[in-house]
Write an enzyme that holds these catalytic residues in place. Structure first.
Site, PDB file in Angstrom:
ATOM      1  N   ASP A 141       3.533   9.595  -4.839  1.00  0.00           N
ATOM      2  CA  ASP A 141       2.641  10.273  -5.513  1.00  0.00           C
ATOM      3  C   ASP A 141       1.379  10.844  -4.742  1.00  0.00           C
ATOM      4  O   ASP A 141       0.660  11.816  -5.258  1.00  0.00           O
ATOM      5  CB  ASP A 141       1.942   9.436  -6.732  1.00  0.00           C
ATOM      6  CG  ASP A 141       1.342   8.219  -6.244  1.00  0.00           C
ATOM      7  OD1 ASP A 141       1.412   7.885  -4.927  1.00  0.00           O
ATOM      8  OD2 ASP A 141       0.677   7.406  -6.957  1.00  0.00           O
ATOM      9  N   LYS A 169       4.297  13.916   4.257  1.00  0.00           N
ATOM     10  CA  LYS A 169       5.207  13.586   3.099  1.00  0.00           C
ATOM     11  C   LYS A 169       5.361  14.893   2.199  1.00  0.00           C
ATOM     12  O   LYS A 169       6.460  15.321   1.663  1.00  0.00           O
ATOM     13  CB  LYS A 169       4.846  12.537   2.263  1.00  0.00           C
ATOM     14  CG  LYS A 169       4.938  11.036   3.075  1.00  0.00           C
ATOM     15  CD  LYS A 169       6.334  10.544   3.339  1.00  0.00           C
ATOM     16  CE  LYS A 169       7.119  10.200   2.121  1.00  0.00           C
ATOM     17  NZ  LYS A 169       8.261   9.700   2.547  1.00  0.00           N
ATOM     18  N   VAL A 221     -12.484  -4.643   1.957  1.00  0.00           N
ATOM     19  CA  VAL A 221     -12.502  -3.920   0.723  1.00  0.00           C
ATOM     20  C   VAL A 221     -13.111  -2.669   1.059  1.00  0.00           C
ATOM     21  O   VAL A 221     -14.335  -2.548   1.293  1.00  0.00           O
ATOM     22  CB  VAL A 221     -13.082  -4.454  -0.734  1.00  0.00           C
ATOM     23  CG1 VAL A 221     -13.190  -3.299  -1.635  1.00  0.00           C
ATOM     24  CG2 VAL A 221     -12.508  -5.621  -1.186  1.00  0.00           C
TER      25      VAL A 221
HETATM   26  P1  NAD Z   1       7.901   0.565   5.402  1.00  0.00           P
HETATM   27  O1  NAD Z   1       6.530   1.261   6.331  1.00  0.00           O
HETATM   28  O2  NAD Z   1       7.624  -0.775   4.915  1.00  0.00           O
HETATM   29  O3  NAD Z   1       9.226   0.947   6.041  1.00  0.00           O
HETATM   30  C1  NAD Z   1       9.663   1.994   6.657  1.00  0.00           C
HETATM   31  C2  NAD Z   1      10.925   1.632   7.367  1.00  0.00           C
HETATM   32  O4  NAD Z   1      11.443   2.936   8.059  1.00  0.00           O
HETATM   33  C3  NAD Z   1      10.901   0.911   8.503  1.00  0.00           C
HETATM   34  O5  NAD Z   1      11.962  -0.233   8.402  1.00  0.00           O
HETATM   35  C4  NAD Z   1      10.792   1.394   9.645  1.00  0.00           C
HETATM   36  O6  NAD Z   1      11.244   0.578  10.801  1.00  0.00           O
HETATM   37  C5  NAD Z   1      11.767   2.386   9.376  1.00  0.00           C
HETATM   38  N1  NAD Z   1      11.411   3.889  10.326  1.00  0.00           N
HETATM   39  C6  NAD Z   1      10.178   4.214  10.581  1.00  0.00           C
HETATM   40  N2  NAD Z   1      10.078   5.180  11.641  1.00  0.00           N
HETATM   41  C7  NAD Z   1      11.532   5.340  11.631  1.00  0.00           C
HETATM   42  C8  NAD Z   1      12.074   6.421  12.382  1.00  0.00           C
HETATM   43  N3  NAD Z   1      11.632   7.456  12.940  1.00  0.00           N
HETATM   44  N4  NAD Z   1      13.629   6.369  12.405  1.00  0.00           N
HETATM   45  C9  NAD Z   1      14.243   5.436  11.730  1.00  0.00           C
HETATM   46  N5  NAD Z   1      13.433   4.370  11.142  1.00  0.00           N
HETATM   47  C10 NAD Z   1      12.271   4.314  10.894  1.00  0.00           C
HETATM   48  O7  NAD Z   1       7.664   1.685   4.394  1.00  0.00           O
HETATM   49  P2  NAD Z   1       7.930   1.523   2.570  1.00  0.00           P
HETATM   50  O8  NAD Z   1       6.492   1.065   1.939  1.00  0.00           O
HETATM   51  O9  NAD Z   1       9.039   0.940   2.471  1.00  0.00           O
HETATM   52  O10 NAD Z   1       8.193   2.905   2.203  1.00  0.00           O
HETATM   53  C11 NAD Z   1       9.528   3.598   2.175  1.00  0.00           C
HETATM   54  C12 NAD Z   1       9.209   4.897   1.870  1.00  0.00           C
HETATM   55  O11 NAD Z   1       8.892   4.862   0.440  1.00  0.00           O
HETATM   56  C13 NAD Z   1       8.507   5.985   2.600  1.00  0.00           C
HETATM   57  O12 NAD Z   1       8.950   7.220   2.683  1.00  0.00           O
HETATM   58  C14 NAD Z   1       7.298   6.170   1.807  1.00  0.00           C
HETATM   59  O13 NAD Z   1       6.744   7.358   2.000  1.00  0.00           O
HETATM   60  C15 NAD Z   1       7.711   5.972   0.391  1.00  0.00           C
HETATM   61  N6  NAD Z   1       6.806   5.210  -0.574  1.00  0.00           N
HETATM   62  C16 NAD Z   1       6.295   4.376  -0.360  1.00  0.00           C
HETATM   63  C17 NAD Z   1       5.464   3.546  -1.350  1.00  0.00           C
HETATM   64  C18 NAD Z   1       4.592   2.242  -0.905  1.00  0.00           C
HETATM   65  O14 NAD Z   1       3.650   1.844  -1.910  1.00  0.00           O
HETATM   66  N7  NAD Z   1       4.941   1.402  -0.025  1.00  0.00           N
HETATM   67  C19 NAD Z   1       5.097   4.368  -2.461  1.00  0.00           C
HETATM   68  C20 NAD Z   1       5.977   5.487  -2.571  1.00  0.00           C
HETATM   69  C21 NAD Z   1       6.826   6.152  -1.800  1.00  0.00           C
HETATM   70  P1  TYD Z   2      -2.869   0.987   1.018  1.00  0.00           P
HETATM   71  O1  TYD Z   2      -2.242  -0.608   0.576  1.00  0.00           O
HETATM   72  O2  TYD Z   2      -3.124   1.159   2.384  1.00  0.00           O
HETATM   73  O3  TYD Z   2      -2.002   1.920   0.182  1.00  0.00           O
HETATM   74  P2  TYD Z   2      -2.563   3.574  -0.203  1.00  0.00           P
HETATM   75  O4  TYD Z   2      -3.353   3.767   0.954  1.00  0.00           O
HETATM   76  O5  TYD Z   2      -1.079   4.208   0.363  1.00  0.00           O
HETATM   77  O6  TYD Z   2      -2.809   3.750  -1.475  1.00  0.00           O
HETATM   78  O7  TYD Z   2      -4.098   0.783   0.115  1.00  0.00           O
HETATM   79  C1  TYD Z   2      -4.385   0.667  -1.358  1.00  0.00           C
HETATM   80  C2  TYD Z   2      -5.745   0.745  -1.749  1.00  0.00           C
HETATM   81  O8  TYD Z   2      -6.557  -0.374  -1.062  1.00  0.00           O
HETATM   82  C3  TYD Z   2      -6.520   2.080  -1.126  1.00  0.00           C
HETATM   83  O9  TYD Z   2      -7.580   2.510  -1.976  1.00  0.00           O
HETATM   84  C4  TYD Z   2      -7.283   1.709   0.254  1.00  0.00           C
HETATM   85  C5  TYD Z   2      -7.545   0.154  -0.345  1.00  0.00           C
HETATM   86  N1  TYD Z   2      -7.570  -0.633   0.947  1.00  0.00           N
HETATM   87  C6  TYD Z   2      -8.706  -1.716   1.105  1.00  0.00           C
HETATM   88  O10 TYD Z   2      -9.720  -1.590   0.331  1.00  0.00           O
HETATM   89  N2  TYD Z   2      -8.536  -2.545   2.145  1.00  0.00           N
HETATM   90  C7  TYD Z   2      -7.739  -2.587   2.928  1.00  0.00           C
HETATM   91  O11 TYD Z   2      -7.650  -3.664   4.072  1.00  0.00           O
HETATM   92  C8  TYD Z   2      -6.530  -2.000   2.755  1.00  0.00           C
HETATM   93  C9  TYD Z   2      -5.298  -1.749   3.677  1.00  0.00           C
HETATM   94  C10 TYD Z   2      -6.555  -0.944   1.818  1.00  0.00           C
END
Ligand code: NAD
Ligand code: TYD
Length: 370
Positions: A141, A169, A221
């Site tokens: 998002d 992204k 925070v």
């Molecule tokens: P993450 O950072 O936990 O995992 C990323 C994975 O990709 C890891 O296993 C890493 O080793 C691998 N990776 C990174 N660079 C690489 C490369 N160049 N080649 C091969 N592997 C590589 O991320 P996540 O939180 O699991 O997110 C997964 C996907 O979902 C991402 O595309 C992220 O943008 C998207 N996403 C995440 C969230 C969230 O809240 N975490 C929300 C919406 C979308």
């Molecule tokens: P994060 O988990 O990094 O996800 P994103 O930035 O992708 O939303 O952060 C979630 C929210 O928490 C974001 O508003 C930033 C805040 N945040 C803190 O306040 N303290 C922290 O140490 C981290 C990692 C994030």
């Protein structure tokens, strides 16, 4: 039998997705491609590595030879691209890596899939693809930018990314849509809100807070803690991706979110009280605690310098995926956060394993001088 290429399958959401589909589909083949960066860990999928349905390849998604070799050796029906550099704070420190992995890596996957999936041309010279293949880009998002106090992101909201992470992204989303328009590639994009749950690397808000509480460390925070995120339990995200693979209309984008907006400060306070309650209720969890239980209170909260360009609020309108595919989030936040905290209390070895070495240096750099 369907065959999945899952990139980033050793990361947070990718590994949860692998576990979800292994459980759901007995007849399936999975190839995980992951470069095992600091965020990817084989320990996360160790219990799955012996499964005969699954193969693991360590490679970078930007590596053309490695990706091509996979397609040469195996028939791939679905490519689900989770691999990404995913942390906004790191993107502020080192934007270039985000562009390389998130943009060029995605394009490399698309281009290779396009070549191997092309079956021929139709009478108008347009490419025709093998039956049933699909490329699904896991997006976020954050590509929509930042909301004010009101309103929601729909699939028609113009993209307006504001951090190097979200800009990379958004660029990847555009290239995926360009492949759909230009080459007729069968693609979908999902744009999900913030996930939480097991195997979340402890640099993101919720797992970082849990880890620090257990260690009696300060809870950083950003700003005044009033930024809002729309939290979704990771399994609900996995279910949405599975549904979009099966039923998503080709070329379409689907927003995924659970109408669960919360201020960061409220998340932190709820996490403090829940960790304390769970430990008080179950003496076995005391072994996870490296401080006195009396120290688990709101005095741990420390307000630190705000993230540059910190997006104020994210909130998803998931009407399209609900109406078209019947997706609804099943896990209420009150239940999901308890499940998540329990998981961390029971899996301290995992936390220890993933937070050694490089992570320590990164943590010092990010928080040492705040
Ligand atoms: P993450 O950072 O936990 O995992 C990323 C994975 O990709 C890891 O296993 C890493 O080793 C691998 N990776 C990174 N660079 C690489 C490369 N160049 N080649 C091969 N592997 C590589 O991320 P996540 O939180 O699991 O997110 C997964 C996907 O979902 C991402 O595309 C992220 O943008 C998207 N996403 C995440 C969230 C969230 O809240 N975490 C929300 C919406 C979308
Ligand atoms: P994060 O988990 O990094 O996800 P994103 O930035 O992708 O939303 O952060 C979630 C929210 O928490 C974001 O508003 C930033 C805040 N945040 C803190 O306040 N303290 C922290 O140490 C981290 C990692 C994030």
């Amino acid at each position: 039998m369907k065959s999945y290429l899952i990139t980033g399958g050793a990361g947070f959401i990718g590994s949860n997705f692998v576990k979800y589909i292994l459980e759901k589909y007995p007849e399936i083949r999975i190839l995980i491609l992951d470069d095992l960066t600091y965020a990817g860990n084989l320990g996360t999928i160790s219990e799955n590595l012996n499964d005969p349905r699954l193969k693991f390849v360590k490679a970078n998604i930007t590596d053309n030879t490695a990706v091509r070799t996979i397609f040469e050796k195996d028939r791939i029906d679905y490519l689900i691209n989770f691999a990404a550099e995913s942390h906004v704070d790191r993107s502020i420190e080192n934007p270039q890596l985000f562009l390389e992995t998130n943009i060029l890596g995605t394009q490399n996957l698309l281009e290779t899939a396009r070549k191997f999936w092309t079956a021929g041309k139709d009478e108008n010279g347009r490419p025709v693809y093998h039956e049933g293949v699909k490329f699904l880009q896991v997006s976020t998002d954050e590509v929509y930018g930042s909301l004010g106090e009101t309103g929601y992101f729909t699939e028609n909201t113009p993209l307006s990314p504001r951090s190097p992470y979200s800009a990379s992204k958004a660029a990847a989303d555009f290239i995926v849509l360009a492949y759909a328009e230009t080459y007729g590639m069968p693609v979908n994009i999902t744009r999900c809100s913030n996930n939480y749950g097991p195997y979340h690397f402890p640099e993101k808000l919720i797992p970082l807070i849990i880890k620090n509480i257990l260690e009696g460390e300060k809870l950083p925070v950003y700003g005044d803690g009033s930024n809002v995120r729309d939290w979704l339990f990771v399994e609900d995200h996995c279910k949405a991706i599975d549904m979009v693979i099966a039923g998503g209309k080709l070329g379409q984008v689907y927003n995924v979110g659970g109408h669960n907006e919360m201020k960061n400060i409220d998340i932190v306070k709820l996490t403090i009280s829940t960790v304390r309650r769970l430990i008080e209720e179950n003496s076995e969890y005391r072994s996870a605690l490296k401080t006195d239980i009396e120290n688990i209170n709101e005095n741990l909260i420390t307000f630190v310098k705000d993230r540059p360009g910190h997006d104020l609020r994210y909130a998803i309108d998931p009407t399209k995926i609900t109406d078209e595919l019947g997706w609804i989030p099943e896990t209420r936040f009150a239940d999901g956060i308890v499940k998540t905290i329990r998981w961390y209390l029971e899996n301290q070895d995992w936390v220890k394993d993933v937070t050694s070495g490089d992570y320590q240096k990164y943590y010092e750099q990010m928080y040492g001088n705040r």
